[in-house]
Design a protein around this motif. Structure first.
Motif, PDB file in Angstrom:
ATOM      1  N   UNK A 145      16.065  -1.274  -4.102  1.00  0.00           N
ATOM      2  CA  UNK A 145      16.907  -1.294  -5.298  1.00  0.00           C
ATOM      3  C   UNK A 145      16.295  -0.334  -6.308  1.00  0.00           C
ATOM      4  N   UNK A 146      17.085   0.658  -6.723  1.00  0.00           N
ATOM      5  CA  UNK A 146      16.575   1.573  -7.741  1.00  0.00           C
ATOM      6  C   UNK A 146      17.298   1.333  -9.054  1.00  0.00           C
ATOM      7  N   UNK A 184       5.420   9.281  -9.053  1.00  0.00           N
ATOM      8  CA  UNK A 184       5.640   8.793 -10.402  1.00  0.00           C
ATOM      9  C   UNK A 184       6.777   7.803 -10.547  1.00  0.00           C
ATOM     10  N   UNK A 185       7.326   7.321  -9.447  1.00  0.00           N
ATOM     11  CA  UNK A 185       8.374   6.291  -9.496  1.00  0.00           C
ATOM     12  C   UNK A 185       7.677   4.948  -9.289  1.00  0.00           C
ATOM     13  N   UNK A 192       0.835  -1.199   0.000  1.00  0.00           N
ATOM     14  CA  UNK A 192       0.000   0.000   0.000  1.00  0.00           C
ATOM     15  C   UNK A 192       0.875   1.256   0.000  1.00  0.00           C
ATOM     16  N   UNK A 193       1.957   1.242   0.791  1.00  0.00           N
ATOM     17  CA  UNK A 193       2.879   2.386   0.825  1.00  0.00           C
ATOM     18  C   UNK A 193       3.528   2.587  -0.533  1.00  0.00           C
ATOM     19  N   UNK A 194       3.913   1.496  -1.183  1.00  0.00           N
ATOM     20  CA  UNK A 194       4.530   1.582  -2.509  1.00  0.00           C
ATOM     21  C   UNK A 194       3.548   2.155  -3.530  1.00  0.00           C
ATOM     22  N   UNK A 195       2.287   1.749  -3.450  1.00  0.00           N
ATOM     23  CA  UNK A 195       1.275   2.278  -4.370  1.00  0.00           C
ATOM     24  C   UNK A 195       1.092   3.783  -4.172  1.00  0.00           C
ATOM     25  N   UNK A 216      14.420   8.283   0.172  1.00  0.00           N
ATOM     26  CA  UNK A 216      15.810   8.425  -0.265  1.00  0.00           C
ATOM     27  C   UNK A 216      15.943   8.232  -1.777  1.00  0.00           C
ATOM     28  N   UNK A 217      15.195   7.281  -2.311  1.00  0.00           N
ATOM     29  CA  UNK A 217      15.232   7.061  -3.764  1.00  0.00           C
ATOM     30  C   UNK A 217      14.736   8.308  -4.478  1.00  0.00           C
ATOM     31  N   UNK A 218      13.661   8.889  -3.975  1.00  0.00           N
ATOM     32  CA  UNK A 218      13.105  10.098  -4.597  1.00  0.00           C
ATOM     33  C   UNK A 218      14.070  11.274  -4.487  1.00  0.00           C
ATOM     34  N   UNK A 219      14.687  11.439  -3.301  1.00  0.00           N
ATOM     35  CA  UNK A 219      15.551  12.598  -3.065  1.00  0.00           C
ATOM     36  C   UNK A 219      16.919  12.499  -3.726  1.00  0.00           C
ATOM     37  N   UNK A 220      17.480  11.301  -3.756  1.00  0.00           N
ATOM     38  CA  UNK A 220      18.889  11.161  -4.137  1.00  0.00           C
ATOM     39  C   UNK A 220      19.124  10.532  -5.502  1.00  0.00           C
ATOM     40  N   UNK A 221      18.046  10.198  -6.220  1.00  0.00           N
ATOM     41  CA  UNK A 221      18.213   9.634  -7.560  1.00  0.00           C
ATOM     42  C   UNK A 221      17.199  10.264  -8.496  1.00  0.00           C
ATOM     43  N   UNK A 222      17.347   9.962  -9.755  1.00  0.00           N
ATOM     44  CA  UNK A 222      16.309  10.321 -10.724  1.00  0.00           C
ATOM     45  C   UNK A 222      15.728   9.032 -11.310  1.00  0.00           C
TER      46      UNK A 222
END
Length: 169
Positions: A122-123, A65-66, A55-58, A96-102
């Protein structure tokens, strides 16, 4: 109050509505957390960890949009306090994925290894980013250490990053 000042037919109205919905969901989560703290004794969480993480991932996918996929061999039943700690780890790992990666895609892998739970983030390769760029999630590591666990980061040759949080359960 802000929403009443924004006309319905503007793009800003939709953004304000989204923020209000996100805030409402956050408040509801905090209320559930506080209610759990008030109850006596260690109890098993009422909610499935796997369902809660999905649910959090959704929500994360919808808001940012990731595309996040959640993988687990089986569900993990945790005491309520640990359940909430793990959910905080999941929120922080995704943030962290949102802030530190594209990155456009991410994977959350849950593994029950008996005496410990491993949560991996894993991104995908972030376009335009240096694959050798070093990142270590200090705050996430501090949270894991407080729980008796640790964080390992693997910067893969294909440009993907894997952050593994292992905590005793």
């Amino acid at each position: 109050a802000l929403r009443r000042q924004v006309p319905d037919d503007t793009p800003l109205a939709e953004e304000v509505d989204d923020l209000a919905r996100m805030a409402g969901e956050g408040i509801a989560e905090l209320r559930r957390y506080v209610a759990g703290l008030r109850e006596q004794g260690p109890r098993t969480a009422r909610e499935s960890l796997l369902v809660a993480v999905r649910r959090q991932a959704e929500k994360f996918t919808e808001f940012y949009g990731i595309d996040v996929k959640v993988v687990a061999d089986s569900d993990v039943r945790l005491k309520e306090a640990m359940f909430h700690e793990v959910m905080n780890i999941v929120r922080e790992g995704l943030a962290n994925i949102r802030r530190h990666t594209s990155a456009q895609r991410a994977l959350v892998n849950l593994r029950d290894e008996g005496a410990r739970l491993v949560v991996e983030f894993i991104n995908d390769r972030a376009p335009g980013r240096n694959a050798k760029q070093v990142f270590f999630p200090r705050s996430l590591n501090e949270r894991a250490m407080e729980l008796g666990g640790r964080v390992d980061v693997e910067h893969r040759d294909d440009g993907r990053t894997k952050v593994a949080v292992a905590i005793p359960v």
